[in-house]
Design a protein around this motif. Structure first.
Motif, short mmCIF file in Angstrom:
data_model
loop_
_atom_site.label_atom_id
_atom_site.label_comp_id
_atom_site.label_asym_id
_atom_site.label_seq_id
_atom_site.Cartn_x
_atom_site.Cartn_y
_atom_site.Cartn_z
N ILE A 1 53.76 28.01 23.48
CA ILE A 1 52.21 27.22 23.16
C ILE A 1 51.59 28.58 22.49
O ILE A 1 50.78 28.37 21.70
CB ILE A 1 51.64 27.05 24.99
N ALA A 2 52.19 29.82 23.01
CA ALA A 2 51.65 31.15 22.87
C ALA A 2 51.28 30.38 21.51
O ALA A 2 50.52 30.68 20.61
CB ALA A 2 51.60 32.11 23.11
N PRO A 3 52.33 31.01 20.22
CA PRO A 3 51.90 31.65 18.90
C PRO A 3 51.88 29.66 18.49
O PRO A 3 51.63 29.88 17.10
CB PRO A 3 53.50 31.96 18.61
N GLU B 1 63.04 35.95 19.60
CA GLU B 1 62.52 36.81 20.20
C GLU B 1 63.68 38.28 19.67
O GLU B 1 65.20 37.27 20.46
CB GLU B 1 62.20 37.01 20.72
N ARG B 2 63.90 39.04 19.59
CA ARG B 2 64.42 40.45 20.07
C ARG B 2 63.29 41.38 20.37
O ARG B 2 62.31 42.09 20.43
CB ARG B 2 65.05 40.53 18.80
N ARG B 3 64.35 42.41 20.97
CA ARG B 3 63.63 44.06 20.77
C ARG B 3 62.91 44.40 20.20
O ARG B 3 63.88 44.22 19.14
CB ARG B 3 64.67 44.95 22.06
N MET B 4 61.73 44.72 19.77
CA MET B 4 61.32 45.51 18.53
C MET B 4 61.20 47.26 19.66
O MET B 4 60.15 46.70 20.06
CB MET B 4 60.34 44.01 18.17
C1 LIG Z 1 57.40 38.76 18.00
C2 LIG Z 1 57.72 38.15 19.60
C3 LIG Z 1 56.44 37.69 19.98
C4 LIG Z 1 56.36 38.12 22.00
N1 LIG Z 1 55.06 36.69 21.84
C5 LIG Z 1 54.96 37.05 23.67
C6 LIG Z 1 53.17 36.49 23.52
O1 LIG Z 1 53.08 36.26 22.81
N2 LIG Z 1 53.39 36.74 24.97
C7 LIG Z 1 54.45 37.55 25.89
O2 LIG Z 1 54.20 37.39 27.28
N3 LIG Z 1 55.60 37.76 25.46
C8 LIG Z 1 55.66 37.80 24.03
N4 LIG Z 1 56.52 38.68 23.65
C9 LIG Z 1 57.79 38.91 24.96
C10 LIG Z 1 57.41 40.35 25.38
O3 LIG Z 1 57.38 41.32 23.57
C11 LIG Z 1 58.19 41.14 25.87
O4 LIG Z 1 58.00 40.24 27.28
C12 LIG Z 1 58.26 42.51 26.81
O5 LIG Z 1 58.99 42.67 26.75
C13 LIG Z 1 56.93 42.46 26.96
O6 LIG Z 1 56.96 44.06 27.65
P1 LIG Z 1 57.20 45.10 28.73
O7 LIG Z 1 57.36 46.42 28.21
O8 LIG Z 1 56.24 44.33 29.37
O9 LIG Z 1 58.60 44.24 29.52
P2 LIG Z 1 60.04 45.11 29.49
O10 LIG Z 1 59.86 46.52 30.49
O11 LIG Z 1 60.22 45.78 28.07
O12 LIG Z 1 60.68 44.26 30.08
C14 LIG Z 1 59.83 43.61 30.75
C15 LIG Z 1 61.42 42.32 30.81
O13 LIG Z 1 61.92 41.48 29.85
C16 LIG Z 1 63.30 41.89 28.91
N5 LIG Z 1 62.89 41.90 27.36
C17 LIG Z 1 62.24 42.55 26.87
N6 LIG Z 1 62.02 42.39 26.00
C18 LIG Z 1 62.80 40.77 25.44
C19 LIG Z 1 63.11 40.18 24.78
N7 LIG Z 1 62.06 40.26 23.44
N8 LIG Z 1 63.20 38.93 24.83
C20 LIG Z 1 64.22 38.45 26.22
N9 LIG Z 1 63.82 39.72 26.63
C21 LIG Z 1 63.49 41.17 26.71
C22 LIG Z 1 63.52 43.14 29.86
O14 LIG Z 1 64.72 43.29 29.26
C23 LIG Z 1 63.33 42.95 31.45
O15 LIG Z 1 63.54 42.04 31.97
C24 LIG Z 1 56.75 38.38 22.05
C25 LIG Z 1 58.28 38.94 21.83
C26 LIG Z 1 58.26 38.98 20.75
C27 LIG Z 1 59.77 39.70 20.09
#
Ligand SMILES: Cc1cc2nc3c(=O)[nH]c(=O)nc-3n(C[C@H](O)[C@H](O)[C@H](O)COP(=O)(O)OP(=O)(O)OC[C@H]3O[C@@H](n4cnc5c(N)ncnc54)[C@H](O)[C@@H]3O)c2cc1C
Ligand code: FES
Length: 275
Positions: free
Chosen positions: A120-122, A236-239
């Motif tokens: 729901i966020a985006p 969603e991908r790692r960015m």
């Molecule tokens: C375009 C985009 C929009 C996003 N919007 C939101 C949002 O609105 N709200 C929100 O809460 N999160 C959102 N996310 C996801 C968020 O960016 C990840 O959860 C991110 O890893 C959080 O950073 P962290 O350092 O807290 O977690 P980390 O320490 O990096 O990792 C936490 C866990 O999540 C896993 N992980 C990390 N990134 C991803 C990914 N992209 N897909 C699947 N698994 C992943 C890791 O392997 C690990 O297990 C979004 C991601 C993308 C790419």
């Protein structure tokens, strides 16, 4: 767009459920506030200084000026550090990044929004965009599902949408206590898609939810005759950089951060390893 973050202040944080909170940020400098324009579906790179950066979708509407709202799940390093910040703490924000939903293409037609959980966020940003200019769209349907009533994000707001006559909004949960307190549906989101009664053959559909959610929703939409080119999904991908420089988010020949994160189903099925 820049690799240098702009400083923003945490104005407010509000728990939405035990695992998700809404964070409101205000850019410190007036020119940064004036300059920050975005489309629904775009994201920012949020930095917690000394910890790192994470991509987060903007959940406020593009017409709401002076602040941005992010809805964040505590997932790992950056998001946990975000949760520990006090009001008025400083963070860094880069962006907006990504393509966003193609709102100009969607205008003039029917629009169905299908959300699961944090998806729901985006989509909330898109909903706010549409409500701001309701007359620019024909029929508008919203279907939102979560595990249980307590995990319904933006519950009050969503329940208010259910009462509106100019949109068809339906909420569902996988399970609810049998005490009559839940007034929405119980069951899958896919079951509700039929109930919107919308002519899906010529409707744009924006879908966002957890990975397992897409399979069933997409099957259902295709069965109902939706066009693959009019189903918009958020990937969603790692960015790392957010702007097409580091290559971390590449799938096949596409950069999720600049070609996406919104892809049509048609584009997505032509990418390797998506399904
Ligand atoms: C375009 C985009 C929009 C996003 N919007 C939101 C949002 O609105 N709200 C929100 O809460 N999160 C959102 N996310 C996801 C968020 O960016 C990840 O959860 C991110 O890893 C959080 O950073 P962290 O350092 O807290 O977690 P980390 O320490 O990096 O990792 C936490 C866990 O999540 C896993 N992980 C990390 N990134 C991803 C990914 N992209 N897909 C699947 N698994 C992943 C890791 O392997 C690990 O297990 C979004 C991601 C993308 C790419
Ligand atoms: S995140 Fe660096 S290229 Fe996409």
């Amino acid at each position: 767009m820049s690799l240098v973050p702009v400083i923003a202040r945490l104005e407010e944080k509000r728990a939405l459920d035990p695992n998700h909170s809404l964070f409101r940020f205000i850019f410190e400098e007036e020119h940064a506030r004036d300059k920050f324009h975005f489309q629904p579906g775009q994201f920012v790179m949020l930095s917690i200084f000394g910890v790192g950066e994470a991509p987060i979708s903007i959940t406020s509407g593009p017409d709401e000026k002076g602040f941005i709202d992010l809805c964040v799940r505590k997932a790992g390093r950056v998001t946990t550090a975000l949760y520990s910040l006090e009001a008025n703490s400083k963070v860094g924000i880069r962006g907006p990044f990504g393509n966003g939903y193609p709102v100009d293409t969607m205008k003039g037609g029917n629009l169905l929004i299908v959300a699961g959980g944090l998806g729901i966020a985006p989509l909330r940003s898109l909903i706010r965009y549409v409500l701001w200019r309701r007359g620019s769209f024909k029929e508008v349907g919203i279907v939102y599902g979560t595990k249980n009533p307590a995990s319904l994000l933006f519950g009050e707001e969503m329940r208010e949408l259910v009462t509106r006559a100019d949109i068809k909004c339906m909420l569902t949960v996988d399970s609810a206590q049998d005490d009559g307190s839940w007034k929405g549906h119980v069951g899958s989101v896919t079951g509700l898609i039929d109930m919107t009664g919308m002519p899906l053959v010529d409707t744009s559909v924006a879908v966002c939810g957890p990975p397992g959610f897409y399979k069933y929703v997409l099957e259902k939409l295709l069965m109902l005759g939706c066009s693959k080119g009019k189903i918009y999904m958020s990937l969603e991908r790692r960015m790392e950089c957010g702007e097409g420089k580091c290559g971390h988010c590449v799938i096949g020949h596409k950069y999720t951060c600049i070609d996406g994160p919104i892809f049509t189903y048609w584009d997505a099925i032509n990418l390797p390893e998506i399904f």
